[in-house]
Structure formats: structure tokens, C-alpha cells
Write a protein that holds these residues in place. Structure first.
Motif: not given
Length: 605
Positions: A382-388, A399-404
Motif C-alpha cells: 500500500a504505497d499510495l498517493l492521493l491528489v486533488k 502536484t496537488a498532494i493530499v496524502e501519501v
């Protein structure tokens, strides 16, 4: 480069924040790019570091954390397929790069990183897979970085050489096949029989063999020699049909490293990231400044863009895997952050945004045999990137990073702590005053003491500067002389030895309290000094925090008669006097013996 073992406070940080390593997290009703395809609305369940369900449709599990994010997209953690891991280790994970493929690093640092990964203790940095020591020849590319490395000169020694690299812990084998001509240099490199033998040895040991090239013919040679992939796309001309067909037939992949080529061709493309709050808020001033550095003062990027678009379009059409890699560690790039620039560049060079995202997730995982990552699928890490937003349509939304998350653990506490520390550092700098300068600006207080010369300064320290710190063999001797006005000068005589690819010898002024401590010299307008010599060309080197160990350079002539050289800071491409780390006056643009004098060194007020 600093190769000291890292102290990892992340475990304590995470526990204090209330986030445990056995978190269960449900990311509810978001767009999901699973590494291959985009899904308009899904929920993803994570438990104990793994993706339990990539399309979860049940109720929230008891005791889990549920994440909601309107108009957001969940991506696999990004994979940078070409970096050099010697600095900025904490930044990549903070900006969504959860895995890095290192193409050359010091073996002790590689071994320490691998140990921490095995023990599950590399919590506050991206995972790292490394080539360790690259395969090169004496004085070839790779021998200039400040620590001794073994070299290869004969195909008869290739099998043993490769076996030694694997025994050291290299995850794959990287070879250099580049004579420097594409960049106006001349350096030795592997011959084709030795390249072929080393690639065969890697294959026999079950390891990938990837090759550094810089021109079309070398790329073809490498593929014909059996390379699994090329870690750069050549920049001398566009890919021709023969090369594309060869790459396709060989099943090879290509890493364009467009980001570093931007710097090589003189464009400050990395500065576009300074408009992205989620990126820039975790970067200190030096890291921000590094994105505005180029390796060439003249912008020739129009030709670069033409070549890259033509080549990448052909490779894409043929189905040759193109991977996203930045070559971070070089001027104009920054670990982690430059991956977001690389995505924009790829999406503007013949790839769709969705294809660019694959180039940074599933494709590098497949190419480098990283079977546990690169996709959002059941059982994977579960290596994850949440972006807007939706980077599958607008690539810059990455680049609109919400959480990693790394291995199922949110690194949000680390991001927040970093943002707070950067803000505090910036506020402290804003209230600080520039270095106080002497009334006459004089920083070279030279004094003859018999046959020797004392080098004093009102602040900082003068010292000899030699490429011996990079395993070079150049020499310099210092002795006192006099100007026509009777002031003491420093006579520098010696020889530049090509044992180091970019030899230098001379003197340097360190303005800080210790070596390479950044000092604000913005109260001065530039550097002034007198010189005379053998008629040769010499150099002023300007080092600053963002430039790291890569100086901005301006040449000057040291002719038979004394003359004054005035050098405004603006002539040193990219140099920031607010973070000056060193100023050098050196022989560097010639070969063999040299002799020149320096006197009356001043900061221009």
C-alpha cells in the motif's frame, strides 16, 4: 557526498502521532488510477501495509480510519527510475515518490539502506533499489565523484567484476558507454567487447543490465550488446526507425531523463514546481534554488523539445516501454520533486497523461522486477498517493498532494513537521542580516612570510583547492609575489592531471564558519581581483547552497601584465550570493602545467 548512517526518528514520530504500523485505512469513493487504468469511482481498503481490496464495496471496518476526498484521485506511489541518492533523502516520500531506482551510489550507503529496508526501518524515506558501483573505465564517467571505485578494462575480467558488484548488493548492473563527445568533452569509456561481456555476465547472474549512453550510435551498440534498457535517451539526434525497431525487437526499455536534459540544454524547467504549494512547502531555500540551476547559460531547449518529442512519439507508437526518471542529484533537478516535472514533460512529448502515469508506476515496477508495487491491486504494497483533481486528464494535478502512504502508513505527520520546520527556517533567515563586510571590501589579506604566503581574511578562511578531494592528481604550490603597487600576491604554479575527468587546482575562499557553510554575501555586488600569468585561461568558481558541489563558472585570462577582473554575481549562472558556500580561483580550463598570480581580492561594494 556524505555517507554517514542515517538516524531514523520516524517510528517515534508515527507512534506519537497516534498512527500505528498496523493501521487499517479505507479510502472511500475516489477516482483510482490503478497503475494501468483509470476508474471513475472506487474505494480501496488497506490493512497491515497491504491492499486488501482495490474495489471495496462494504461497510467501514470497525476501528479503521476512513478517508474522504472530493474530486480526488488515488495513485500508486510514484517510482523514479533514475536518481543518484546522495542528498535530499527525506524529500521524495513527502511528495509522493515512494520508490527510487538509484543508478550509482557509494556501496556503504547502499548497504546501509538495504539493511534498513530489510528490517522494515526505512520509514521516513522512499525505498531504494540501486546499481551500486557503475561499470566504467579508469578516468571514465563515474570516476569523478569523490570516492574511489573499481574499474573494468578487459572483457576477460567482466564476469568477475560483475560478480563483485552483485556480492556487494547491487540490485542490477549499470554500465557506462559514453565518450563525452555529445557534450563537447572527451573521456575514455568501455570498448564494445568489454561492454558486451559485462552485459552477458549480468544476464548470466540473472541481473538486469542497463546502459548510460548519450548518442544514437552508442544506444544501438548497447542494445545489440544485450542491454535490457537505456538509462538516458540520446540527445544528439532523434531516434531513427532502425533504433526503434531494435529496441522493440530486444524488448528493451528507455528512460528519457527529460528533466536533467532540460538543465543540460539551459532551461530552468524545475522552477515551474515553485508554483505548487504542496511541493514547495516542504522544500528549504537551498532545495528551491536547486530547481533554478542549469548546466548551460544559454537556453537551447527548443531543439531538445523537438528531439524528445520526435523520439518519444516513435517509441510510444512502437510499444517500447518509456519510463519516468529524472536523474535527480544533478544541477537543475531535485529528488522527488522533479518527478512531477518529468510527468509534465513526458505528457507534452507525445504521451498522454495516462501513459505518463504508467511510466511512473506500473511500467518501472515491471521493468525492474518490483512485483510488489507500482499498481493498486489486492495483495500489493500500500504505497499510495492521493491528489486533488485528475492527473489522468491534467497531468500537473499530480502536484496537488493530499496524502501519501508508504507500506500502508500515512506520512502526513512527517509532511506537517517538515512544513513547520521549513517555515521556521525561512522566518529565521528573513530576520537575519547579511554578512558584515569590511569597509574596503578586501577579503584577501595576503602576507609574505619568507618563501611562504599567509592567506588571511576578515571572516571565513582561504585554503588551497585541489581535485584530490575527488581522487584527482593535480598539483599546486603557493608562493608570495608582489603587484606593481607593492601588495603581496599569491603565485600559483602546478599541473592539471586528467586522472580526474574535470581537473582543477588553485585557491578557494570559504566565507562560513566551517567548510561549505552557506553565508549571505548579498551586501556585495560581485568579486574583484588582480591577476597575471602565463596567458592561459583560468576560472572563478562560485559555489552556493542550491548548487551543492556543482559550481557556476566564469573564465578569465591571466596575461603577462597585471589586470583587474571584475565579476558581478549575475555573470555566475544561477549563483545565489545569499547562500555562498565557496569562491574558487583556479586553473581548470586547460591541461598540463600552469602559472598565474592573484592579488587584491575584494568583494565589490
Amino acid at each position: 557526498m556524505l555517507f554517514t548512517p542515517r538516524i531514523l526518528p520516524a517510528l517515534l514520530t508515527l507512534c506519537l502521532s497516534g498512527i500505528t504500523l498496523a493501521d487499517t485505512t479505507l479510502i472511500r469513493d475516489v477516482r483510482v488510477f490503478d497503475g494501468e487504468s483509470l476508474h471513475a469511482k472506487r474505494s480501496v481498503l488497506v490493512r497491515d501495509g497491504k491492499i486488501v481490496d482495490a474495489d471495496f464495496r462494504g461497510k467501514q471496518p470497525a476501528g479503521s480510519r476512513e478517508v474522504h476526498c472530493d474530486d480526488c484521485t488515488l495513485l500508486p506511489g510514484l517510482i523514479d527510475s533514475h536518481i543518484h541518492a546522495y542528498q535530499n533523502a527525506k524529500i521524495p516520500l513527502l511528495v509522493g515518490v515512494t520508490t527510487q531506482i538509484d543508478m550509482f551510489m557509494a556501496v556503504p550507503m547502499m548497504q546501509e539502506t538495504k539493511r534498513l529496508m530489510r528490517e522494515g526501518r526505512l520509514l521516513d524515506e522512499a525505498d531504494l533499489f540501486s546499481a551500486g558501483t557503475m561499470v566504467t573505465v579508469p578516468r571514465g564517467h563515474g570516476t569523478q565523484y569523490g570516492f574511489p571505485i573499481p574499474t573494468l578494462t578487459s572483457p576477460d575480467d567482466a564476469a568477475a567484476f560483475v560478480a563483485e558488484r552483485i556480492a556487494e548488493g547491487s540490485d542490477f548492473i549499470k554500465l557506462v558507454y559514453d565518450d563525452g563527445k555529445s557534450f563537447g568533452m572527451k573521456m575514455p569509456t568501455l570498448d564494445l567487447p568489454t561492454l558486451t561481456a559485462a552485459i552477458a555476465a549480468a544476464r548470466a547472474q540473472g541481473k538486469l543490465a542497463v546502459v548510460h549512453v548519450s548518442n544514437l550510435q552508442s544506444a544501438k551498440d548497447a542494445l545489440n550488446a544485450g542491454a535490457h534498457g537505456l538509462v538516458h535517451l540520446f540527445s544528439d539526434r532523434e531516434a531513427d526507425d532502425e533504433f526503434v525497431a531494435l529496441a522493440k525487437a530486444k524488448g528493451a526499455f528507455v528512460i528519457p531523463t527529460y528533466s536533467v536534459y532540460e538543465s543540460v540544454f539551459g532551461r530552468k524547467g524545475g522552477q515551474t514546481l515553485l508554483d505548487k504549494p504542496a511541493i514547495v512547502d516542504v522544500l528549504d531555500d537551498g532545495q528551491r534554488g536547486s530547481l533554478g540551476v542549469t548546466m548551460r547559460p544559454m537556453d537551447l531547449s527548443a531543439r531538445l523539445d523537438m528531439l524528445m518529442k520526435a523520439s518519444i512519439t516513435k517509441l510510444r507508437a512502437a510499444g517500447v516501454p518509456v519510463l519516468a526518471g529524472t536523474d535527480s542529484g544533478n544541477p537543475g533537478t531535485l529528488h522527488g520533486a522533479s518527478m512531477h516535472r518529468e510527468l509534465v514533460l513526458l505528457a507534452g512529448a507525445g504521451m498522454t497523461p495516462l501513459e505518463a502515469l504508467r511510466a511512473a508506476t506500473s511500467l518501472p515496477a515491471q521493468a525492474f522486477g518490483l512485483k510488489d508495487r507500482g499498481r493498486i491491486a489486492k495483495g500489493l504494497r500500500a504505497d499510495l498517493l492521493l491528489v486533488k483533481g485528475n492527473p489522468a486528464q491534467q497531468i500537473s494535478d499530480s502536484t496537488a498532494i493530499v496524502e501519501v502512504w508508504k507500506n500502508g502508513v500515512s506520512i502526513q505527520p512527517l509532511r506537517e513537521a517538515r512544513i513547520k520546520a521549513v517555515r521556521a527556517e525561512r522566518e529565521a533567515k528573513a530576520s537575519a542580516r547579511p554578512q558584515a563586510l569590511p569597509a574596503d571590501g578586501r577579503i584577501g589579506l595576503f602576507e609574505a612570510q619568507g618563501q611562504e604566503v599567509k592567506m588571511a581574511a576578515p571572516f571565513g578562511v582561504w585554503m588551497p583547492s585541489l581535485d584530490t578531494v575527488m581522487n584527482g592528481k593535480s598539483t599546486v604550490t603557493l608562493s608570495p609575489g608582489k603587484t606593481t603597487e607593492g601588495n603581496t600576491s599569491i603565485r600559483l604554479a602546478g599541473a592539471l592531471d586528467p586522472a580526474f575527468a574535470f581537473p582543477w587546482a588553485g585557491i578557494a575562499f570559504n566565507p562560513g564558519a566551517h567548510g561549505f557553510a552557506p553565508t549571505d554575501l548579498s551586501a556585495a555586488k560581485g568579486l574583484r581581483f588582480k591577476t597575471r600569468g602565463d596567458g592561459g585561461t583560468y576560472a572563478v568558481q562560485g559555489f552556493w547552497q542550491a548548487g551543492s558541489y556543482q559550481p557556476a563558472v566564469v573564465s578569465f585570462k591571466a596575461e603577462a601584465d597585471w589586470k583587474t577582473v571584475e565579476l558581478p554575481w549575475a555573470r555566475l549562472n544561477g549563483f545565489d550570493p545569499k547562500t555562498t558556500t565557496m569562491l574558487g580561483l583556479v586553473a581548470a580550463m586547460r591541461k598540463g602545467a600552469f602559472q598565474f598570480e592573484i592579488a587584491d581580492v575584494e568583494l565589490m561594494l
